[in-house]
Design a protein around this motif. Sequence first.
Motif, PDB file in Angstrom:
ATOM      1  N   VAL A  55      12.395   7.630   2.250  1.00 13.55           N
ATOM      2  CA  VAL A  55      12.132   6.290   2.763  1.00 13.55           C
ATOM      3  C   VAL A  55      10.650   6.172   3.082  1.00 13.55           C
ATOM      4  CG1 VAL A  55      12.616   4.651   4.620  1.00 13.55           C
ATOM      5  CG2 VAL A  55      14.468   6.029   3.665  1.00 13.55           C
ATOM      6  N   ASN A  56       9.981   5.280   2.350  1.00 12.21           N
ATOM      7  CA  ASN A  56       8.554   5.007   2.535  1.00 12.21           C
ATOM      8  C   ASN A  56       7.683   6.255   2.388  1.00 12.21           C
ATOM      9  OD1 ASN A  56       8.845   2.211   2.927  1.00 12.21           O
ATOM     10  ND2 ASN A  56       9.347   2.503   5.088  1.00 12.21           N
ATOM     11  N   ARG A  57       8.076   7.143   1.455  1.00  9.92           N
ATOM     12  CA  ARG A  57       7.269   8.304   1.122  1.00  9.92           C
ATOM     13  C   ARG A  57       7.651   8.763  -0.282  1.00  9.92           C
ATOM     14  NH1 ARG A  57       6.764  12.328   4.680  1.00  9.92           N
ATOM     15  NH2 ARG A  57       6.536  13.849   3.019  1.00  9.92           N
ATOM     16  N   GLY A  58       6.759   9.533  -0.906  1.00 14.62           N
ATOM     17  CA  GLY A  58       6.967   9.916  -2.298  1.00 14.62           C
ATOM     18  C   GLY A  58       7.413  11.341  -2.523  1.00 14.62           C
ATOM     19  N   VAL A  59       7.494  12.160  -1.485  1.00 13.47           N
ATOM     20  CA  VAL A  59       7.894  13.561  -1.624  1.00 13.47           C
ATOM     21  C   VAL A  59       8.857  13.913  -0.508  1.00 13.47           C
ATOM     22  CG1 VAL A  59       7.114  15.962  -1.659  1.00 13.47           C
ATOM     23  CG2 VAL A  59       5.696  14.211  -2.705  1.00 13.47           C
ATOM     24  N   VAL A  60       9.916  14.651  -0.848  1.00  8.02           N
ATOM     25  CA  VAL A  60      10.846  15.138   0.184  1.00  8.02           C
ATOM     26  C   VAL A  60      10.922  16.658   0.231  1.00  8.02           C
ATOM     27  CG1 VAL A  60      12.295  13.080   0.046  1.00  8.02           C
ATOM     28  CG2 VAL A  60      12.848  15.064  -1.364  1.00  8.02           C
ATOM     29  N   ASP A  92       0.843  -1.202   0.000  1.00  6.66           N
ATOM     30  CA  ASP A  92       0.000   0.000   0.000  1.00  6.66           C
ATOM     31  C   ASP A  92       0.877   1.250   0.000  1.00  6.66           C
ATOM     32  OD1 ASP A  92      -2.378  -1.435   0.049  1.00  6.66           O
ATOM     33  OD2 ASP A  92      -2.543  -1.382   2.238  1.00  6.66           O
ATOM     34  N   VAL A  93       1.884   1.262   0.865  1.00  7.05           N
ATOM     35  CA  VAL A  93       2.786   2.407   0.969  1.00  7.05           C
ATOM     36  C   VAL A  93       3.612   2.545  -0.304  1.00  7.05           C
ATOM     37  CG1 VAL A  93       4.759   3.349   2.240  1.00  7.05           C
ATOM     38  CG2 VAL A  93       2.866   2.278   3.485  1.00  7.05           C
ATOM     39  N   ALA A  94       4.084   1.427  -0.830  1.00 12.03           N
ATOM     40  CA  ALA A  94       4.933   1.465  -2.024  1.00 12.03           C
ATOM     41  C   ALA A  94       4.182   1.992  -3.240  1.00 12.03           C
ATOM     42  CB  ALA A  94       5.493   0.075  -2.308  1.00 12.03           C
ATOM     43  N   ILE A  95       2.960   1.553  -3.425  1.00 10.36           N
ATOM     44  CA  ILE A  95       2.177   2.022  -4.581  1.00 10.36           C
ATOM     45  C   ILE A  95       1.834   3.495  -4.422  1.00 10.36           C
ATOM     46  CG2 ILE A  95      -0.037   1.808  -5.797  1.00 10.36           C
ATOM     47  CD1 ILE A  95       1.926  -0.395  -6.484  1.00 10.36           C
ATOM     48  N   GLU A  96       1.352   3.871  -3.239  1.00 14.86           N
ATOM     49  CA  GLU A  96       0.995   5.278  -3.019  1.00 14.86           C
ATOM     50  C   GLU A  96       2.218   6.179  -3.176  1.00 14.86           C
ATOM     51  OE1 GLU A  96      -0.875   8.218   0.442  1.00 14.86           O
ATOM     52  OE2 GLU A  96      -0.632   6.071   0.840  1.00 14.86           O
ATOM     53  N   GLY A  97       3.344   5.789  -2.596  1.00 13.60           N
ATOM     54  CA  GLY A  97       4.543   6.613  -2.675  1.00 13.60           C
ATOM     55  C   GLY A  97       5.096   6.696  -4.083  1.00 13.60           C
ATOM     56  N   THR A  98       5.107   5.570  -4.802  1.00 10.04           N
ATOM     57  CA  THR A  98       5.607   5.583  -6.174  1.00 10.04           C
ATOM     58  C   THR A  98       4.717   6.417  -7.075  1.00 10.04           C
ATOM     59  OG1 THR A  98       6.584   3.388  -5.866  1.00 10.04           O
ATOM     60  CG2 THR A  98       6.310   4.148  -8.131  1.00 10.04           C
ATOM     61  N   CYS A 105      12.650  16.882 -11.782  1.00 12.67           N
ATOM     62  CA  CYS A 105      13.998  16.312 -11.675  1.00 12.67           C
ATOM     63  C   CYS A 105      14.057  15.272 -10.572  1.00 12.67           C
ATOM     64  CB  CYS A 105      15.022  17.411 -11.436  1.00 12.67           C
ATOM     65  SG  CYS A 105      14.636  18.473 -10.037  1.00 12.67           S
ATOM     66  N   THR A 106      13.108  15.320  -9.642  1.00  9.11           N
ATOM     67  CA  THR A 106      13.046  14.341  -8.563  1.00  9.11           C
ATOM     68  C   THR A 106      12.129  13.170  -8.898  1.00  9.11           C
ATOM     69  OG1 THR A 106      11.255  15.598  -7.536  1.00  9.11           O
ATOM     70  CG2 THR A 106      13.499  16.054  -6.760  1.00  9.11           C
ATOM     71  N   ALA A 107      11.542  13.147 -10.084  1.00  9.17           N
ATOM     72  CA  ALA A 107      10.548  12.128 -10.424  1.00  9.17           C
ATOM     73  C   ALA A 107      11.155  10.728 -10.395  1.00  9.17           C
ATOM     74  CB  ALA A 107       9.958  12.403 -11.802  1.00  9.17           C
ATOM     75  N   ALA A 108      10.372   9.778  -9.895  1.00  6.80           N
ATOM     76  CA  ALA A 108      10.765   8.372  -9.957  1.00  6.80           C
ATOM     77  C   ALA A 108      10.912   7.978 -11.422  1.00  6.80           C
ATOM     78  CB  ALA A 108       9.707   7.514  -9.277  1.00  6.80           C
ATOM     79  N   ASN A 109      12.086   7.520 -11.781  1.00  4.41           N
ATOM     80  CA  ASN A 109      12.366   7.268 -13.203  1.00  4.41           C
ATOM     81  C   ASN A 109      12.645   5.797 -13.490  1.00  4.41           C
ATOM     82  OD1 ASN A 109      12.659   9.014 -15.621  1.00  4.41           O
ATOM     83  ND2 ASN A 109      14.633   7.979 -15.802  1.00  4.41           N
ATOM     84  N   ARG A 110      13.328   5.126 -12.537  1.00  3.06           N
ATOM     85  CA  ARG A 110      13.709   3.721 -12.710  1.00  3.06           C
ATOM     86  C   ARG A 110      13.154   2.951 -11.513  1.00  3.06           C
ATOM     87  NH1 ARG A 110      19.571   3.678 -12.113  1.00  3.06           N
ATOM     88  NH2 ARG A 110      19.304   5.584 -10.886  1.00  3.06           N
TER      89      ARG A 110
END
Length: 475
Positions: free
Chosen positions: A433-438, A266-272, A284-289
Amino acid sequence: MSYIADLFIDGEWRSGGAGDRFDVIDPSDETVIARFAAATSDDCTAAVDAAANAQESWAATAPRERSELLRSAYEVLTAEVEDFAEIIVRENGKSWSDAIGEANYAKEFFRWFAEEAVRIPGDYRLSPAGDKRIVVDRQPIGVSLLITPWNFPAAMATRKIGPALAAGCTTILKPARETPLTAAYMVEVLRRVGVPNGVVNLVTPVPTGPLVAEMINRPEVRKLSFTGSTEVGRDLLHACADSVVSASMELGGNAPVVVLPGADMDVAIEGTMVAKMRNGGAACTAANRIYVHRSRHDEFVERMTAALAALSVGPGLDRSRQIGALVSIAERDKVAALVDGAVADGATLVHGGKSSEQGAFYDATLLTDVRHGSRINATEIFGPVVAVVSYDDVDEAVRMANDTIYGLMAYVFGEEHEAMAVARRLEAGMVAVNRGVVSDPAAPFGGVKQSGLGREGASDGILEFLEEKYIALNA
């Protein structure tokens, strides 16, 4: 809404010296929404002269006064936040939720650096030999050239203007030609709250490269702060070398996501989803790989497919849409070419993969069986594309995550202790870590390797615009 579409030099809005203008286009429908003034060499010279003439008096302004001007600008932007967001949507294309999020984030840099302006540190101590007092003062570095990109036209500008003004530096802002209206609006707000003439200037030089180099080579310019691609950053560093201009660089990224075997899905999908789809992937911070352990791969893909299918793509002014347009047709076509190339290279298209017939829209897309080191894996996608690579061993995932010239951002999802251990091994200036925005004005933003030099935000951000002066006194 009417837009300011002129240069701002020495406290005045003016058309370019040659009278030339360029189109600002709404990428959602390809209409021209403004014709912005093109700056000539003479215009750029005038902007540098204005900043240089204002530098001494601005540096002498009391920190509290500089602070209160920035605070006033924050309050105006707060009151006008929806107008602010609408300008961003019209020229950038992003969704309303992304635009209002950026507007709120951008104005926070004025509030944060209003507070930092009155807390510039120094030092005073007795030397170890006891023969002198060591006084360390921090003084404004001087005239600063600020160059910002199109993907976050508001936040990237306030993240530079805020600390520069707080430190006592005068500025020349050079926004991207795709998104100059947001910059002009912010400069107008600073004019309205009483920032003195010459302290903030705005130019849009045409042709860009040669005229930017001319400004960098002016002896009055002592600082360059640039956000953009690594390729352009390298060229600008070469230009800075001739005059030994101090350079802060926030450059490209190729952020990995590592989904560990023990991740809460749940956390991984929401964060990704947040890390990838924020700003339509144009960050520039977007999840790319996306590196997913083979034991969790099928579950991740199934749930990510469902999450992407729930997203609605359309014009940003329609507030029901989660993904807006890319900034241009050319940018849309670049993303489409990356996806097509990945499929030709053996990747599987699970969802999306389509361009709109009108406007710069591209569907939220999911690719699996992506090969590590392939073009799409090694390129900053800057679009709403999730490209998944499976792995068997955590050491392998870390090796692949670090296998890049970039080192701006990384994400880890997993049981906290293991995730923290992986985070420490990742070669990135920032790790979530376990979140999608810093991103936070109070946190230092920046990368390692070829993702940049220096830090923006936090207490570090103002130091980029200050120089230390050591004064020795008899003990």
